[in-house]
Write an enzyme that holds these catalytic residues in place. Structure first.
Site, PDB file in Angstrom:
ATOM      1  N   ASP A  52     -46.129 -10.925 -26.299  1.00 39.09           N
ATOM      2  CA  ASP A  52     -46.772 -11.173 -27.587  1.00 39.09           C
ATOM      3  C   ASP A  52     -47.935 -10.171 -27.716  1.00 39.09           C
ATOM      4  O   ASP A  52     -47.696  -9.006 -28.050  1.00 39.09           O
ATOM      5  CB  ASP A  52     -47.210 -12.645 -27.588  1.00 39.09           C
ATOM      6  CG  ASP A  52     -47.818 -13.124 -28.887  1.00 39.09           C
ATOM      7  OD1 ASP A  52     -47.643 -12.460 -29.915  1.00 39.09           O
ATOM      8  OD2 ASP A  52     -48.481 -14.172 -28.884  1.00 39.09           O
TER       9      ASP A  52
ATOM     10  N   LYS B  29     -43.170 -20.955 -17.058  1.00 42.15           N
ATOM     11  CA  LYS B  29     -41.869 -21.554 -16.917  1.00 42.15           C
ATOM     12  C   LYS B  29     -40.834 -20.880 -17.824  1.00 42.15           C
ATOM     13  O   LYS B  29     -39.644 -21.054 -17.668  1.00 42.15           O
ATOM     14  CB  LYS B  29     -41.935 -23.034 -17.324  1.00 42.15           C
ATOM     15  CG  LYS B  29     -42.899 -23.872 -16.535  1.00 42.15           C
ATOM     16  CD  LYS B  29     -42.865 -25.313 -17.111  1.00 42.15           C
ATOM     17  CE  LYS B  29     -44.033 -26.108 -16.570  1.00 42.15           C
ATOM     18  NZ  LYS B  29     -44.136 -27.423 -17.258  1.00 42.15           N
TER      19      LYS B  29
ATOM     20  N   LYS C 266     -42.525  -9.711 -29.428  1.00 43.00           N
ATOM     21  CA  LYS C 266     -43.158  -9.941 -30.732  1.00 43.00           C
ATOM     22  C   LYS C 266     -44.079  -8.749 -30.965  1.00 43.00           C
ATOM     23  O   LYS C 266     -45.303  -8.830 -30.858  1.00 43.00           O
ATOM     24  CB  LYS C 266     -43.941 -11.257 -30.696  1.00 43.00           C
ATOM     25  CG  LYS C 266     -43.968 -11.984 -32.009  1.00 43.00           C
ATOM     26  CD  LYS C 266     -44.916 -13.149 -31.984  1.00 43.00           C
ATOM     27  CE  LYS C 266     -44.342 -14.409 -31.403  1.00 43.00           C
ATOM     28  NZ  LYS C 266     -45.333 -15.518 -31.427  1.00 43.00           N
TER      29      LYS C 266
ATOM     30  N   GLU D  94     -39.667 -11.809 -18.034  1.00 45.10           N
ATOM     31  CA  GLU D  94     -40.623 -12.526 -18.886  1.00 45.10           C
ATOM     32  C   GLU D  94     -39.900 -13.089 -20.115  1.00 45.10           C
ATOM     33  O   GLU D  94     -38.897 -12.531 -20.558  1.00 45.10           O
ATOM     34  CB  GLU D  94     -41.743 -11.541 -19.278  1.00 45.10           C
ATOM     35  CG  GLU D  94     -42.744 -11.994 -20.305  1.00 45.10           C
ATOM     36  CD  GLU D  94     -43.621 -13.176 -19.903  1.00 45.10           C
ATOM     37  OE1 GLU D  94     -43.068 -14.193 -19.485  1.00 45.10           O
ATOM     38  OE2 GLU D  94     -44.856 -13.075 -20.050  1.00 45.10           O
ATOM     39  N   ASP D  95     -40.432 -14.182 -20.667  1.00 47.34           N
ATOM     40  CA  ASP D  95     -39.786 -14.773 -21.841  1.00 47.34           C
ATOM     41  C   ASP D  95     -40.147 -14.046 -23.132  1.00 47.34           C
ATOM     42  O   ASP D  95     -39.289 -13.722 -23.944  1.00 47.34           O
ATOM     43  CB  ASP D  95     -40.107 -16.279 -21.959  1.00 47.34           C
ATOM     44  CG  ASP D  95     -41.605 -16.585 -21.981  1.00 47.34           C
ATOM     45  OD1 ASP D  95     -42.430 -15.654 -21.842  1.00 47.34           O
ATOM     46  OD2 ASP D  95     -41.958 -17.773 -22.141  1.00 47.34           O
TER      47      ASP D  95
ATOM     48  N   ARG E  30     -37.834 -26.459 -24.842  1.00 51.30           N
ATOM     49  CA  ARG E  30     -37.324 -25.500 -23.852  1.00 51.30           C
ATOM     50  C   ARG E  30     -35.822 -25.616 -23.679  1.00 51.30           C
ATOM     51  O   ARG E  30     -35.147 -24.660 -23.327  1.00 51.30           O
ATOM     52  CB  ARG E  30     -37.967 -25.733 -22.477  1.00 51.30           C
ATOM     53  CG  ARG E  30     -39.423 -25.357 -22.384  1.00 51.30           C
ATOM     54  CD  ARG E  30     -39.834 -25.265 -20.915  1.00 51.30           C
ATOM     55  NE  ARG E  30     -41.276 -25.340 -20.740  1.00 51.30           N
ATOM     56  CZ  ARG E  30     -42.109 -24.311 -20.852  1.00 51.30           C
ATOM     57  NH1 ARG E  30     -41.642 -23.115 -21.142  1.00 51.30           N
ATOM     58  NH2 ARG E  30     -43.398 -24.463 -20.662  1.00 51.30           N
TER      59      ARG E  30
ATOM     60  N   PHE F 160     -43.600 -18.455 -34.556  1.00 53.14           N
ATOM     61  CA  PHE F 160     -43.579 -19.126 -33.262  1.00 53.14           C
ATOM     62  C   PHE F 160     -42.137 -19.386 -32.844  1.00 53.14           C
ATOM     63  O   PHE F 160     -41.348 -19.986 -33.577  1.00 53.14           O
ATOM     64  CB  PHE F 160     -44.395 -20.423 -33.282  1.00 53.14           C
ATOM     65  CG  PHE F 160     -44.850 -20.773 -31.903  1.00 53.14           C
ATOM     66  CD1 PHE F 160     -45.915 -20.096 -31.321  1.00 53.14           C
ATOM     67  CD2 PHE F 160     -44.180 -21.730 -31.160  1.00 53.14           C
ATOM     68  CE1 PHE F 160     -46.307 -20.375 -30.017  1.00 53.14           C
ATOM     69  CE2 PHE F 160     -44.568 -22.012 -29.855  1.00 53.14           C
ATOM     70  CZ  PHE F 160     -45.636 -21.342 -29.291  1.00 53.14           C
TER      71      PHE F 160
END
Ligand code: IMP
Length: 177
Positions: free
Chosen positions: A103, A43, A131, A99-100, A165, A152
């Protein structure tokens, strides 16, 4: 005293808007006249994608895909599954994945392999955040918003246990278990 984790602003909504306009200009230069398919990963990418396409004033289509990963806590296990797939063919399409956060790189590497097998004309990646210090697999990010520290990150679509969110800024979460 509250035990709730606190979100501290890393990139403000104003900085995000400037970044989104910068990426949109780069994407526009590369894709104008190509009628690309922008494929958002659910999401986390929904807010970024919605903002980005408002600055792309040429014909394009959007689609979403949802993945699941069986990770422990905050990390991805690498066992990734497509839980909501593509509704149309991407063969011979110019596909830009949105993509958000990249990582370890396990999730996006899985997805790019999965998509490449469907023979798109081109396949590129646009990521809101990177990241980089946590990378396990090399990933080429063609359009990158921000590099983030090994903390995070929440807000602007990114969650912690489905929360945060809706924050309009990109934040670091402090004090979570
Ligand atoms: P990767 O497979 O380790 O690259 O993990 C990518 C996915 O893990 C992202 O699409 C996010 O859903 C999630 N993720 C990784 N780091 C963060 C973070 O800092 N905040 C929120 N989600 C994260």
């Amino acid at each position: 005293m509250s035990s709730q984790p606190q979100a501290h602003i890393l990139f403000s909504r104003e900085e995000i808007e400037t970044m989104v306009k910068r990426l949109a200009a780069e994407i526009k230069k590369d894709y104008q006249g190509k009628h690309p398919l922008l494929l958002g990963i659910l999401k986390g990418s929904f807010m970024f994608m919605a903002d980005l396409i408002r600055f792309l004033d040429f014909p394009l289509e959007i689609e979403f895909i949802r993945l699941s990963s069986y990770g422990r806590g905050r990390s991805t296990s690498g066992k990734i599954k497509v839980v909501q797939g593509l509704r149309s063919s991407i063969k011979d399409r110019d596909v830009l994945v949105i993509e958000d956060i990249v990582d370890t790189g396990l999730t996006i590497s899985f997805l790019l392999d999965y998509l490449q097998k469907k023979k798109p004309a081109s396949l590129k990646l646009c990521a809101l955040t990177d990241k980089h210090s946590r990378r396990q697999i090399p990933v080429t990010i063609d359009y990158l918003g921000f590099t983030v520290p090994n903390k995070f990150i929440v807000g602007y679509g990114l969650d912690w246990d489905e929360k945060f969110r809706n924050l309009p800024d990109i934040c670091v979460l402090e004090g979570e278990g």
